[in-house]
Design an enzyme around this catalytic site. Structure first.
Site, mmCIF file in Angstrom:
data_model
loop_
_atom_site.group_PDB
_atom_site.id
_atom_site.type_symbol
_atom_site.label_atom_id
_atom_site.label_comp_id
_atom_site.label_asym_id
_atom_site.label_seq_id
_atom_site.Cartn_x
_atom_site.Cartn_y
_atom_site.Cartn_z
ATOM 1 N N HIS A 71 0.827 -1.226 0.000
ATOM 2 C CA HIS A 71 0.000 0.000 0.000
ATOM 3 C C HIS A 71 0.854 1.266 0.000
ATOM 4 O O HIS A 71 0.342 2.380 -0.004
ATOM 5 C CB HIS A 71 -0.981 0.004 1.167
ATOM 6 C CG HIS A 71 -0.342 -0.191 2.509
ATOM 7 N ND1 HIS A 71 0.663 0.619 2.983
ATOM 8 C CD2 HIS A 71 -0.571 -1.104 3.466
ATOM 9 C CE1 HIS A 71 1.011 0.207 4.180
ATOM 10 N NE2 HIS A 71 0.290 -0.832 4.498
ATOM 11 N N GLY A 131 -0.509 -8.214 8.833
ATOM 12 C CA GLY A 131 0.727 -7.871 8.139
ATOM 13 C C GLY A 131 0.390 -6.835 7.103
ATOM 14 O O GLY A 131 -0.748 -6.396 7.021
ATOM 15 N N CYS A 132 1.360 -6.421 6.281
ATOM 16 C CA CYS A 132 1.015 -5.342 5.358
ATOM 17 C C CYS A 132 0.960 -5.786 3.907
ATOM 18 O O CYS A 132 0.676 -5.007 3.034
ATOM 19 C CB CYS A 132 1.941 -4.160 5.544
ATOM 20 S SG CYS A 132 3.588 -4.441 4.956
ATOM 21 N N GLN A 133 1.256 -7.046 3.606
ATOM 22 C CA GLN A 133 1.253 -7.421 2.195
ATOM 23 C C GLN A 133 0.003 -8.215 1.813
ATOM 24 O O GLN A 133 -0.979 -7.628 1.420
ATOM 25 C CB GLN A 133 2.536 -8.172 1.875
ATOM 26 C CG GLN A 133 3.770 -7.280 2.011
ATOM 27 C CD GLN A 133 4.169 -6.621 0.697
ATOM 28 O OE1 GLN A 133 4.030 -7.195 -0.361
ATOM 29 N NE2 GLN A 133 4.671 -5.408 0.762
ATOM 30 N N ALA A 186 6.784 -9.545 5.250
ATOM 31 C CA ALA A 186 5.661 -9.380 6.157
ATOM 32 C C ALA A 186 4.589 -10.374 5.767
ATOM 33 O O ALA A 186 4.344 -10.582 4.592
ATOM 34 C CB ALA A 186 5.152 -7.969 6.069
#
Lengths: 412, 140
Positions: free
Chosen positions: A368, B50-52, B118
């Site tokens: 993002h 997580g961020c993915q 991640a």
């Protein structure tokens, strides 16, 4: 490609020799580095300055009477002057060395707490990086001020009509980036700065993504604050600048207490040092500051106009080639953008694409991009972002395009 | 089969491939064949943060064994989950807790153990072991 090379504004092959990292292989393939919006690579000229500092004149600055300290101080202050000249700033003490853009923004946000009352309004744009959203949210929580957001269009541009309507006598500050990190959109900051000042508010422009491509004239822009990070413009990590107009920097309180930022200290009262030292508590990143100056020298020697026109050629070529791929959609289609392409392929997750192209030696960013509100706007989990620099080549674009095609074939 | 036997079997399968591309293609196939988690379990509580990519893992205790089901919105991640579930599902919580993860390295997926990945393997394995700890307490 020979015919193309003859028409290029830059001698890329010679420039590439300056960057040792570009010679390495990743996962058995020659590195194709397309994550320049996250951090740029460092030329030997800057690496040499870093090595020279630690090899020859490493000392603490502004304090020692000894020669090494003098030498380090002179070089550090010379770097401040280079930054001043680069951004056409009136006074060198309007340049504050920080650890980077995030630190610079937090310094201003913290200082503005005393300027705000309940019901005052702060405007940020929908295109911001989290580092230009979260500090202002924290500031609003602390002061009772209200956060307003300039909406964006499907093209990834700011809705300027909406912006003008948001401005009122309640507006105290406006925060907007010069260039969006996630989409590459160049925002019309001249118009935003002028309108903000007409409304009687102050404005901070986050120049982190603009500075590697656009040489901003801060006096001409008449901006109140402008912030950048050195590591996005061929400098080292952990150093950046805050530019603030003298009147604002005098008005804002110090951010951190410590050595270097004081004039006199007693247990009854401490008086603060003059600008810029008031905001530079503790031992700064001396080597980083000096190397930041060297990085500006390096980029100026190549020339920002050359850089911008070459990167634009790369952008146009890569955009055209990518759009040939079926199901590929580019986010951020403003006419005025830096060499950043954020995209997805229908039915594929950006993480999967990033993983496969990494195995082929290509560095892109997926996710993002610390700009979740933009992803929410487009209703996507993230994008693949390829960001180009002046040391990238048309051949690398070709390698990248064929890697994307390979990833698509494997994943579908 | 014990966890170790299954792990050895997976290592054997992966040893047939000559390069990373074949390994990844196989992993993508495994991802596609992963039995889907029931929709009702694709909820916030089962999400590994997580961020993915998003990964959901659910565990059921059947007798004295733990059965895992999972899903992800990214296909490579799904392949990794499929490999883990094959190794750890339908095993006793104590065995899950005692199992090591050397086989990951042996099948050439070591890079997914890096903390920068991640939502990668590390947090998935941690989540499976967390379930094992929780259900072990129940069995005791």
């Amino acid at each position: 490609m020979k015919a193309v090379a003859d028409k290029l504004p830059l001698d890329i092959e010679t420039i590439r020799l300056d960057f040792p990292i570009l010679k390495r292989k990743v996962n058995g393939y020659p590195l194709v580095y397309l994550d320049n919006a996250a951090t740029s690579q460092t030329p030997q000229q800057v690496i040499d300055v870093i090595v020279d500092y630690y090899s020859n004149y490493n000392a603490n600055i502004h304090r020692g009477v000894h020669s090494l300290s003098q030498e380090a101080t002179d070089k550090y202050e010379a770097a401040r002057k280079k930054i001043q000249q680069h951004f056409n700033v009136a006074k060198s003490h309007e340049i504050i060395f920080t650890s980077g853009t995030t630190h610079s923004i937090n310094l201003v946000a913290n200082g503005f707490a005393q300027e705000l009352n309940t019901g005052d309004e702060i405007i940020v744009s929908a295109l911001e990086h989290h580092s230009n959203i979260v500090p202002w949210q924290m500031l609003c929580e602390k002061t009772g001020a209200v956060l307003k957001v300039i909406p964006m269009t499907q093209e990834g541009e700011l809705d300027m009509d909406a912006f003008h309507k948001l401005l009122s006598d309640k507006t105290k500050m406006v925060f907007v980036n010069h260039v969006s990190n996630a989409l590459g959109t160049v925002n019309p900051i001249e118009e935003i700065i002028e309108a903000t000042h007409k409304a009687g508010a102050a404005i901070l422009v986050d120049g982190a993504q603009a500075a590697p491509h656009i040489k901003a004239d801060l006096q001409a822009l008449d901006v109140d604050f402008y912030v950048v990070s050195a590591h996005k413009m061929c400098g080292p990590t952990g150093v950046g600048m805050l530019y603030g107009k003298e009147k604002w920097l005098n008005k804002l309180p110090p951010y951190q207490g410590g050595g270097e930022m004081i004039a006199t200290v007693s247990f009854e009262k401490t008086t603060y040092a003059e600008l810029p030292h008031k905001f530079e508590a503790g031992t700064p990143n001396i080597c980083g500051g000096i190397a930041f100056g060297a990085a500006l020298d390096y980029m100026n020697a190549i020339g920002f106009e050359n850089i911008a026109s070459y990167e634009h050629m790369l952008l146009e070529y890569a955009t055209k080639e990518l759009l040939e791929i079926e199901g590929l959609k580019i986010y951020g289609t403003s006419k005025d953008k830096t060499a950043v392409i954020s995209f997805n392929i229908e039915g594929l997750h950006p993480y999967d694409i990033g993983t496969i192209v990494d195995k082929l030696g290509i560095a892109v960013r997926t996710g993002h991009h610390c700009a979740q509100p933009i992803m929410d706007f487009f209703k996507i989990p993230g994008t693949v972002r390829a960001s180009f620099s002046f040391y990238n080549t048309f051949e690398e674009v070709d390698v990248f395009i064929s890697a994307i095609k390979k990833a698509k074939m494997m994943l579908q | 089969m014990t966890i170790q036997e299954i792990q050895e079997e997976i290592v054997d399968e992966f040893s047939m491939f000559d390069d990373w591309m074949q390994r990844y293609e196989y992993m993508i196939e495994l991802g596609k064949s992963l039995p889907l988690i029931e929709e009702k379990y694709k909820v916030e509580e089962n999400l590994i943060k997580g961020c993915q990519s998003k990964v959901w893992v659910h565990a059921d205790l059947i007798g004295d064994k733990l059965a895992f089901s999972a899903d992800s919105d990214a296909i490579i991640t799904k392949g990794i989950v499929a490999i883990l579930i094959r190794a750890y599902s339908n095993q006793h919580p104590t065995d899950i807790l005692e199992a090591d993860n050397k086989f990951i390295d042996e099948i050439g997926l070591k890079e997914h153990l890096s903390p920068t990945r991640a939502n990668g393997l590390v947090s998935m394995i941690k989540q499976l072991k967390m379930y094992a700890i929780a259900y072990q307490t129940q069995l005791d």
